[in-house]
Scaffold this motif. Structure first.
Motif, mmCIF file in Angstrom:
data_model
loop_
_atom_site.group_PDB
_atom_site.id
_atom_site.type_symbol
_atom_site.label_atom_id
_atom_site.label_comp_id
_atom_site.label_asym_id
_atom_site.label_seq_id
_atom_site.Cartn_x
_atom_site.Cartn_y
_atom_site.Cartn_z
ATOM 1 N N VAL A 149 0.945 -1.231 -0.112
ATOM 2 C CA VAL A 149 0.053 -0.074 0.055
ATOM 3 C C VAL A 149 0.956 1.363 -0.206
ATOM 4 O O VAL A 149 0.450 2.405 -0.715
ATOM 5 C CB VAL A 149 -0.946 -0.078 1.067
ATOM 6 C CG1 VAL A 149 -1.630 1.233 1.424
ATOM 7 C CG2 VAL A 149 -2.043 -1.084 1.255
ATOM 8 N N THR A 150 1.812 1.314 0.723
ATOM 9 C CA THR A 150 2.901 2.275 0.763
ATOM 10 C C THR A 150 3.521 2.910 -0.600
ATOM 11 O O THR A 150 3.454 3.711 -1.140
ATOM 12 C CB THR A 150 4.075 2.287 1.847
ATOM 13 O OG1 THR A 150 3.446 1.963 3.305
ATOM 14 C CG2 THR A 150 4.919 3.497 1.966
ATOM 15 N N LEU A 151 4.110 1.600 -0.995
ATOM 16 C CA LEU A 151 4.469 1.917 -2.607
ATOM 17 C C LEU A 151 3.794 2.279 -3.492
ATOM 18 O O LEU A 151 3.751 3.056 -4.366
ATOM 19 C CB LEU A 151 5.552 0.589 -2.863
ATOM 20 C CG LEU A 151 6.695 0.242 -2.044
ATOM 21 C CD1 LEU A 151 7.264 -1.160 -2.488
ATOM 22 C CD2 LEU A 151 7.814 1.492 -2.384
ATOM 23 N N HIS A 152 2.368 1.622 -3.474
ATOM 24 C CA HIS A 152 1.538 1.778 -4.611
ATOM 25 C C HIS A 152 0.851 3.258 -4.415
ATOM 26 O O HIS A 152 1.003 4.122 -5.586
ATOM 27 C CB HIS A 152 0.338 0.919 -3.964
ATOM 28 C CG HIS A 152 -0.947 0.931 -5.171
ATOM 29 N ND1 HIS A 152 -1.880 1.857 -4.834
ATOM 30 C CD2 HIS A 152 -1.010 0.283 -6.206
ATOM 31 C CE1 HIS A 152 -2.645 1.724 -6.132
ATOM 32 N NE2 HIS A 152 -2.268 0.595 -6.862
ATOM 33 N N ARG A 153 1.114 3.943 -3.198
ATOM 34 C CA ARG A 153 0.543 5.244 -2.970
ATOM 35 C C ARG A 153 1.748 6.065 -3.681
ATOM 36 O O ARG A 153 1.443 7.366 -4.081
ATOM 37 C CB ARG A 153 0.146 5.665 -1.474
ATOM 38 C CG ARG A 153 -0.128 7.079 -1.194
ATOM 39 C CD ARG A 153 -1.608 7.217 -1.567
ATOM 40 N NE ARG A 153 -1.606 8.960 -1.422
ATOM 41 C CZ ARG A 153 -2.884 9.422 -1.723
ATOM 42 N NH1 ARG A 153 -3.892 8.776 -2.246
ATOM 43 N NH2 ARG A 153 -3.175 10.851 -1.406
ATOM 44 N N LEU A 154 2.802 5.798 -3.181
ATOM 45 C CA LEU A 154 4.143 6.461 -3.695
ATOM 46 C C LEU A 154 4.057 6.709 -5.337
ATOM 47 O O LEU A 154 4.574 7.580 -5.787
ATOM 48 C CB LEU A 154 5.297 5.833 -3.163
ATOM 49 C CG LEU A 154 6.727 6.635 -3.595
ATOM 50 C CD1 LEU A 154 6.724 8.022 -2.685
ATOM 51 C CD2 LEU A 154 7.895 6.048 -2.717
ATOM 52 N N VAL A 155 3.856 5.351 -5.941
ATOM 53 C CA VAL A 155 3.819 5.359 -7.440
ATOM 54 C C VAL A 155 2.804 6.282 -7.904
ATOM 55 O O VAL A 155 3.174 7.134 -9.015
ATOM 56 C CB VAL A 155 3.815 3.702 -7.809
ATOM 57 C CG1 VAL A 155 3.368 4.030 -9.244
ATOM 58 C CG2 VAL A 155 5.205 3.179 -7.657
ATOM 59 N N TRP A 156 1.577 6.221 -7.219
ATOM 60 C CA TRP A 156 0.590 7.207 -7.767
ATOM 61 C C TRP A 156 0.706 8.383 -7.658
ATOM 62 O O TRP A 156 0.578 9.342 -8.498
ATOM 63 C CB TRP A 156 -0.893 6.820 -7.127
ATOM 64 C CG TRP A 156 -2.067 7.628 -7.358
ATOM 65 C CD1 TRP A 156 -2.792 7.375 -8.379
ATOM 66 C CD2 TRP A 156 -2.096 8.839 -6.772
ATOM 67 N NE1 TRP A 156 -3.754 8.396 -8.481
ATOM 68 C CE2 TRP A 156 -3.467 9.247 -7.581
ATOM 69 C CE3 TRP A 156 -1.834 9.310 -5.571
ATOM 70 C CZ2 TRP A 156 -4.160 10.485 -6.942
ATOM 71 C CZ3 TRP A 156 -2.436 10.606 -4.880
ATOM 72 C CH2 TRP A 156 -3.810 11.084 -5.851
ATOM 73 N N SER A 157 1.409 9.111 -6.591
ATOM 74 C CA SER A 157 1.417 10.314 -6.334
ATOM 75 C C SER A 157 2.760 10.856 -7.021
ATOM 76 O O SER A 157 2.908 12.046 -7.185
ATOM 77 C CB SER A 157 1.681 10.613 -4.737
ATOM 78 O OG SER A 157 2.715 10.040 -4.292
ATOM 79 N N SER A 158 3.638 10.137 -7.738
ATOM 80 C CA SER A 158 5.066 10.492 -7.953
ATOM 81 C C SER A 158 5.082 10.823 -9.249
ATOM 82 O O SER A 158 5.984 11.248 -10.257
ATOM 83 C CB SER A 158 6.197 9.801 -7.657
ATOM 84 O OG SER A 158 6.117 8.392 -7.859
ATOM 85 N N GLY A 159 3.909 10.178 -10.080
ATOM 86 C CA GLY A 159 4.028 10.159 -11.633
ATOM 87 C C GLY A 159 2.742 10.961 -12.292
ATOM 88 O O GLY A 159 2.319 11.671 -11.683
ATOM 89 N N PRO A 160 2.532 10.529 -13.564
ATOM 90 C CA PRO A 160 1.538 11.274 -14.410
ATOM 91 C C PRO A 160 0.181 10.467 -14.009
ATOM 92 O O PRO A 160 -0.926 11.087 -14.345
ATOM 93 C CB PRO A 160 1.846 10.952 -15.843
ATOM 94 C CG PRO A 160 2.583 9.452 -15.654
ATOM 95 C CD PRO A 160 3.315 9.587 -14.399
ATOM 96 N N LEU A 161 0.027 9.367 -12.951
ATOM 97 C CA LEU A 161 -1.114 8.704 -12.871
ATOM 98 C C LEU A 161 -2.345 9.536 -12.255
ATOM 99 O O LEU A 161 -3.562 9.495 -12.643
ATOM 100 C CB LEU A 161 -0.926 7.596 -12.179
ATOM 101 C CG LEU A 161 -0.227 6.519 -12.798
ATOM 102 C CD1 LEU A 161 0.331 5.573 -11.679
ATOM 103 C CD2 LEU A 161 -1.001 5.750 -13.860
ATOM 104 N N PRO A 162 -2.113 10.589 -11.387
ATOM 105 C CA PRO A 162 -3.209 11.212 -10.764
ATOM 106 C C PRO A 162 -4.001 12.096 -11.923
ATOM 107 O O PRO A 162 -5.186 12.031 -11.720
ATOM 108 C CB PRO A 162 -2.587 12.370 -9.953
ATOM 109 C CG PRO A 162 -1.280 11.729 -9.591
ATOM 110 C CD PRO A 162 -0.792 10.972 -10.845
ATOM 111 N N HIS A 163 -3.515 12.437 -13.111
ATOM 112 C CA HIS A 163 -4.251 13.063 -14.277
ATOM 113 C C HIS A 163 -5.292 12.077 -14.608
ATOM 114 O O HIS A 163 -6.583 12.310 -15.089
ATOM 115 C CB HIS A 163 -3.503 13.438 -15.197
ATOM 116 C CG HIS A 163 -2.381 14.449 -14.804
ATOM 117 N ND1 HIS A 163 -2.603 15.774 -14.404
ATOM 118 C CD2 HIS A 163 -1.161 14.496 -14.529
ATOM 119 C CE1 HIS A 163 -1.544 16.361 -13.899
ATOM 120 N NE2 HIS A 163 -0.963 15.669 -14.004
#
Length: 325
Positions: A149-163
């Motif tokens: 869960v920690t890494l999953h959130r980190l990947v989501w927040s650090s790349g283009p995925l939030p768009h």
């Protein structure tokens, strides 16, 4: 020739699990190793997405010019997105795997074969047996979810995925924060109760799945009402924060009629443009959840799931006491 294993040093003997704990670990050691392998493989994939995968996706997006133009699923961004969704599916599947495992193998199969009853007539009481049967898988499932869960959130927040996948996206919301941990505990509790009720490996494992599906559907349906929303009026209502979860757009006509989900003047940048597009309208409003509501919504839904988990766990122990001498 039989080889005698050396005894543990006196100071370390107390570290070795004994009794019901040791029995549960030894009985389900294959499942534990499978879970460890899943956690390690998913962790490696998430680390790749955080590093080299994110760089490849960024280069692909730079060549495309915008995310809408990146239609090549075989390109860097397409591969990055697909692998991210794979890790998302792994985390989302853990509560169901926990329900299947506890209800089918830990409780249902042991009751079906009679090994649980054999244990009860020895030194382990039924209550202690069930507590250990539930606690051991809960410990290793929760421990494995921490890095995922920690890494999953980190990947989501650090790349283009939030768009493409904002914070309120159902999959993002259900696989981040505290909610995945609460759902795993609910899956274990539901599995234990189903195993006790059906006393069969197959039905005990499968019975918990529809319960989790119903709880997930209800959470998705009523999640937006778990915390007070924010409402803006006038020109401000036409351009809510870009990361907000807009729920209802509305307009008020000159004769006072309220029209919901009217998007005629969205993106009006000035009072002049507002005046041109508002002929016939008196006011506009929008109701939304800003991104700051992520944690209140997470914690509220988590608390509800944990309360349901406590109720199901109490029902499981009550069922055990009624069905044992």
């Amino acid at each position: 020739m039989t080889q005698v294993l050396p005894a543990l040093p006196r100071g370390l003997r107390g570290l070795r699990p004994t009794g019901a704990l040791w029995t549960a670990l030894r009985l389900h050691r294959i499942a534990l190793w499978v879970w460890i392998a899943v956690v390690l493989a998913t962790t490696v994939l998430l680390l790749w997405l955080y590093g080299p995968g994110a760089d490849a996706a960024a280069r692909h997006l730079a060549r495309c010019g915008s995310m809408d133009n990146c239609t090549d699923v075989g390109g860097g961004y397409g591969r990055y997105e697909n692998l991210y969704l794979l890790t998302d599916a792994v985390i989302a599947a853990v509560p169901y795997a926990a329900a299947l495992f506890v209800g089918g193998l830990c409780v249902g199969r042991e009751l079906e074969r009679g090994t649980a009853q054999l244990t009860w007539v020895q030194s382990i009481t039924p209550t202690r047996w069930l507590a250990t049967t539930v606690a051991v898988p809960a410990a290793w499932f929760l421990a494995g979810l921490v890095p995922l869960v920690t890494l999953h959130r980190l990947v989501w927040s650090s790349g283009p995925l939030p768009h493409a996948y904002p914070w309120y996206d159902p999959d993002v919301f259900a696989t981040s924060g505290t909610l995945p941990f609460a759902r795993v505990l609910l899956g274990i509790a539901v599995g234990a109760l189903a195993g006790l009720l059906f006393r069969k490996a197959l039905t005990g494992g499968l019975a918990g799945v529809p319960v989790l599906l119903v709880v997930g559907t209800l959470g998705l349906r009523y999640r937006e009402s778990l915390w007070p929303t924010v409402t803006d009026h006038g020109l401000k209502a036409l351009k809510p924060p870009s990361d907000a979860h807009a729920l209802v757009h509305g307009a008020v006509t000159a004769d006072g009629e309220r029209i919901t989900n009217n998007l005629a003047c969205v993106d009006a940048d000035s009072a002049h443009e507002l005046g041109r597009c508002t002929s016939g309208f008196q006011d506009f409003w929008v109701t939304y959840h800003p991104s700051s509501h992520y944690w209140p919504l997470q914690l509220m839904e988590t608390a509800i799931v944990l309360a349901l988990t406590a109720a199901v766990t109490a029902a499981a122990f009550h069922t055990l006491r009624r069905r044992t001498p």
